[in-house]
Design a protein around this motif. Structure first.
Motif, PDB file in Angstrom:
ATOM      1  N   TYR A  53       2.445   9.760   1.220  1.00 27.69           N
ATOM      2  CA  TYR A  53       1.067  10.238   1.367  1.00 27.69           C
ATOM      3  C   TYR A  53       0.144   9.122   1.844  1.00 27.69           C
ATOM      4  CZ  TYR A  53       2.386  14.348  -1.413  1.00 27.69           C
ATOM      5  OH  TYR A  53       2.981  15.493  -1.872  1.00 27.69           O
ATOM      6  N   PHE A  54      -0.876   9.525   2.605  1.00 24.98           N
ATOM      7  CA  PHE A  54      -2.012   8.669   2.936  1.00 24.98           C
ATOM      8  C   PHE A  54      -3.274   9.416   2.519  1.00 24.98           C
ATOM      9  CE2 PHE A  54       1.303   7.149   5.726  1.00 24.98           C
ATOM     10  CZ  PHE A  54       1.141   5.771   5.697  1.00 24.98           C
ATOM     11  N   VAL A  55      -4.188   8.686   1.883  1.00 21.98           N
ATOM     12  CA  VAL A  55      -5.411   9.304   1.367  1.00 21.98           C
ATOM     13  C   VAL A  55      -6.617   8.521   1.875  1.00 21.98           C
ATOM     14  CG1 VAL A  55      -6.718   9.943  -0.690  1.00 21.98           C
ATOM     15  CG2 VAL A  55      -4.212  10.068  -0.720  1.00 21.98           C
ATOM     16  N   ASP A  56      -7.550   9.218   2.515  1.00 20.03           N
ATOM     17  CA  ASP A  56      -8.810   8.579   2.887  1.00 20.03           C
ATOM     18  C   ASP A  56      -9.963   9.308   2.213  1.00 20.03           C
ATOM     19  OD1 ASP A  56      -9.466  10.842   4.430  1.00 20.03           O
ATOM     20  OD2 ASP A  56      -8.875   9.913   6.324  1.00 20.03           O
ATOM     21  N   TRP A  57     -11.177   9.114   2.703  1.00 21.84           N
ATOM     22  CA  TRP A  57     -12.360   9.666   2.046  1.00 21.84           C
ATOM     23  C   TRP A  57     -12.603  11.136   2.396  1.00 21.84           C
ATOM     24  CZ3 TRP A  57     -11.747   5.436   5.023  1.00 21.84           C
ATOM     25  CH2 TRP A  57     -12.132   5.518   6.361  1.00 21.84           C
ATOM     26  N   THR A  58     -11.786  11.714   3.297  1.00 16.47           N
ATOM     27  CA  THR A  58     -11.955  13.130   3.638  1.00 16.47           C
ATOM     28  C   THR A  58     -10.655  13.920   3.612  1.00 16.47           C
ATOM     29  OG1 THR A  58     -11.639  12.798   6.028  1.00 16.47           O
ATOM     30  CG2 THR A  58     -13.886  12.574   5.172  1.00 16.47           C
ATOM     31  N   GLN A  59      -9.501  13.256   3.501  1.00 18.49           N
ATOM     32  CA  GLN A  59      -8.243  13.955   3.753  1.00 18.49           C
ATOM     33  C   GLN A  59      -7.080  13.340   2.977  1.00 18.49           C
ATOM     34  OE1 GLN A  59      -6.965  13.707   7.870  1.00 18.49           O
ATOM     35  NE2 GLN A  59      -6.091  15.766   7.822  1.00 18.49           N
ATOM     36  N   ILE A  60      -6.119  14.192   2.618  1.00 17.66           N
ATOM     37  CA  ILE A  60      -4.823  13.767   2.095  1.00 17.66           C
ATOM     38  C   ILE A  60      -3.766  14.249   3.075  1.00 17.66           C
ATOM     39  CG2 ILE A  60      -3.147  13.961   0.221  1.00 17.66           C
ATOM     40  CD1 ILE A  60      -5.485  14.653  -1.643  1.00 17.66           C
ATOM     41  N   VAL A  61      -2.936  13.338   3.569  1.00 18.04           N
ATOM     42  CA  VAL A  61      -1.898  13.688   4.536  1.00 18.04           C
ATOM     43  C   VAL A  61      -0.531  13.334   3.955  1.00 18.04           C
ATOM     44  CG1 VAL A  61      -0.948  13.263   6.832  1.00 18.04           C
ATOM     45  CG2 VAL A  61      -3.433  13.353   6.508  1.00 18.04           C
ATOM     46  N   ARG A  62       0.373  14.311   3.947  1.00 16.79           N
ATOM     47  CA  ARG A  62       1.762  14.063   3.547  1.00 16.79           C
ATOM     48  C   ARG A  62       2.578  13.835   4.809  1.00 16.79           C
ATOM     49  NH1 ARG A  62       2.665  17.895  -0.107  1.00 16.79           N
ATOM     50  NH2 ARG A  62       3.066  19.514   1.432  1.00 16.79           N
ATOM     51  N   THR A  63       3.227  12.669   4.902  1.00 18.36           N
ATOM     52  CA  THR A  63       3.973  12.321   6.107  1.00 18.36           C
ATOM     53  C   THR A  63       5.485  12.301   5.895  1.00 18.36           C
ATOM     54  OG1 THR A  63       3.773   9.945   5.647  1.00 18.36           O
ATOM     55  CG2 THR A  63       2.055  10.952   7.007  1.00 18.36           C
ATOM     56  N   VAL A  64       5.922  12.263   4.639  1.00 21.04           N
ATOM     57  CA  VAL A  64       7.346  12.313   4.296  1.00 21.04           C
ATOM     58  C   VAL A  64       7.498  13.308   3.145  1.00 21.04           C
ATOM     59  CG1 VAL A  64       9.333  11.010   3.411  1.00 21.04           C
ATOM     60  CG2 VAL A  64       7.741   9.920   5.009  1.00 21.04           C
ATOM     61  N   PRO A  65       8.484  14.201   3.191  1.00 22.83           N
ATOM     62  CA  PRO A  65       8.660  15.158   2.090  1.00 22.83           C
ATOM     63  C   PRO A  65       8.940  14.451   0.767  1.00 22.83           C
ATOM     64  CG  PRO A  65       9.980  15.785   4.000  1.00 22.83           C
ATOM     65  CD  PRO A  65       9.475  14.406   4.269  1.00 22.83           C
ATOM     66  N   GLU A  66       8.557  15.080  -0.322  1.00 21.33           N
ATOM     67  CA  GLU A  66       8.746  14.466  -1.635  1.00 21.33           C
ATOM     68  C   GLU A  66      10.218  14.342  -2.027  1.00 21.33           C
ATOM     69  OE1 GLU A  66       6.424  16.483  -4.574  1.00 21.33           O
ATOM     70  OE2 GLU A  66       4.539  15.588  -3.889  1.00 21.33           O
ATOM     71  N   ASN A  67      11.089  15.084  -1.387  1.00 22.14           N
ATOM     72  CA  ASN A  67      12.515  14.999  -1.720  1.00 22.14           C
ATOM     73  C   ASN A  67      13.279  14.060  -0.788  1.00 22.14           C
ATOM     74  OD1 ASN A  67      12.506  16.519   0.608  1.00 22.14           O
ATOM     75  ND2 ASN A  67      13.739  18.211  -0.214  1.00 22.14           N
ATOM     76  N   GLU A  68      12.541  13.189  -0.097  1.00 20.66           N
ATOM     77  CA  GLU A  68      13.162  12.231   0.821  1.00 20.66           C
ATOM     78  C   GLU A  68      12.657  10.820   0.531  1.00 20.66           C
ATOM     79  OE1 GLU A  68      12.927  11.218   5.570  1.00 20.66           O
ATOM     80  OE2 GLU A  68      13.170  13.328   4.999  1.00 20.66           O
ATOM     81  N   VAL A  69      13.557   9.855   0.568  1.00 19.09           N
ATOM     82  CA  VAL A  69      13.202   8.452   0.358  1.00 19.09           C
ATOM     83  C   VAL A  69      12.265   7.976   1.463  1.00 19.09           C
ATOM     84  CG1 VAL A  69      14.122   6.088   0.387  1.00 19.09           C
ATOM     85  CG2 VAL A  69      15.320   7.886  -0.887  1.00 19.09           C
ATOM     86  N   ALA A  70      11.179   7.310   1.064  1.00 20.32           N
ATOM     87  CA  ALA A  70      10.304   6.620   2.012  1.00 20.32           C
ATOM     88  C   ALA A  70      10.475   5.119   1.803  1.00 20.32           C
ATOM     89  CB  ALA A  70       8.849   7.033   1.806  1.00 20.32           C
ATOM     90  N   TRP A  71      10.067   4.332   2.796  1.00 21.64           N
ATOM     91  CA  TRP A  71      10.247   2.876   2.755  1.00 21.64           C
ATOM     92  C   TRP A  71       8.910   2.216   2.425  1.00 21.64           C
ATOM     93  CZ3 TRP A  71      12.612   3.666   8.204  1.00 21.64           C
ATOM     94  CH2 TRP A  71      13.912   4.181   8.075  1.00 21.64           C
ATOM     95  N   HIS A  72       8.680   1.897   1.159  1.00 23.18           N
ATOM     96  CA  HIS A  72       7.342   1.448   0.779  1.00 23.18           C
ATOM     97  C   HIS A  72       7.295   0.306  -0.224  1.00 23.18           C
ATOM     98  CE1 HIS A  72       7.515   3.634  -3.146  1.00 23.18           C
ATOM     99  NE2 HIS A  72       8.357   4.394  -2.473  1.00 23.18           N
TER     100      HIS A  72
END
Length: 254
Positions: A53-72
């Motif tokens: 997820y990325f969160v700013d002052w107007t929006q929440i964007v999901r870029t990778v599904p929750e059931n998939e490993v992300a590199w963070h």
């Protein structure tokens, strides 16, 4: 409370299955970049990094599904936790920061409710992951929070309060986050009695493992169910779980 826009990136995807057990909180360290900007960046080439997820002052964007490993946050954390990157305003902007904070608190609390997690073992900063696993050297979002007079402990406390609110308990988040009663329990054997008391009092319920000073400060009256006394709380207990339930029923006038 807030809409989530799913915009899955084409690059920087692991394709590996994730069974998440908590959340890691990051900040982007790219002042002025919105959640949409971050999506475009990670969707346009090989970055060797990603976040759910990325969160700013107007929006929440999901870029990778929750059931998939992300590199963070390093290999170990990546295979255990969901991730959210909190965007940064271009310049010091308390109003925009508070919007980012509020959205992130809600996003994380919503996941903890859906997965039935507790924040004690499940909510981490990237800094905490670096100190625990030593696979990255990032210390975010500690300095970002400090810039706005916030702490990670305070973030956890607000997530705890939001979890209770999402579970339809009488809690508000913000300057006046007060509620009349709070029910505390320690062991699973006393949870049923604690839940009965919480229903009777129409109060939030919290396991001792998840208590924070900020959460305790929200309650006018505190009740400890089972076990031994807890400072500042009225003890309702017995010799065993049956006696404890009997004590709760007596307290409720049943």
């Amino acid at each position: 409370m807030y809409p989530v826009s799913e915009q899955l990136i084409k690059y920087n995807r692991s394709g590996q299955k994730l069974v998440p057990e908590g959340f890691v909180i990051h900040d982007t360290a790219t002042p002025g970049a919105t959640a949409q900007n971050e999506f475009s960046y990670f969707n346009s080439g090989d970055r060797q990094a990603s976040a759910h997820y990325f969160v700013d002052w107007t929006q929440i964007v999901r870029t990778v599904p929750e059931n998939e490993v992300a590199w963070h946050a390093g290999p170990t954390a990546n295979h255990k936790y969901l991730s959210v990157e909190m965007c940064r305003p271009k310049t010091h902007d308390p109003i925009k920061f508070q919007e980012i904070w509020n959205r992130t608190v809600w996003l994380v609390a919503d996941a903890f409710v859906r997965y039935e997690w507790s924040t004690g073992p499940g909510l981490w900063s990237h800094s905490g992951m670096s100190n625990k696993y030593h696979e990255t050297d990032h210390l975010d979002p500690i300095a970002y929070f400090k810039e706005y007079g916030k702490t990670f402990a305070g973030f956890v406390a607000e997530v705890d309060a939001m979890i209770l609110r999402l579970k339809n308990k009488a809690v508000t988040v913000g300057e006046n986050k007060m509620f009349k009663n709070l029910v505390i329990y320690r062991d699973g054997v006393d949870k049923r009695a604690a839940e009965y008391l919480a229903d009777y009092l129409r109060a939030p319920i919290v396991c001792m493992d998840n208590i924070t000073p900020e959460l305790l400060a929200c309650a006018t009256n505190k009740y400890k169910v089972g076990g031994t006394a807890y400072t500042g709380a009225q003890l309702i207990s017995g010799n065993d779980r049956f006696d404890t339930m009997a004590a709760v029923l007596k307290f409720a006038g049943k």
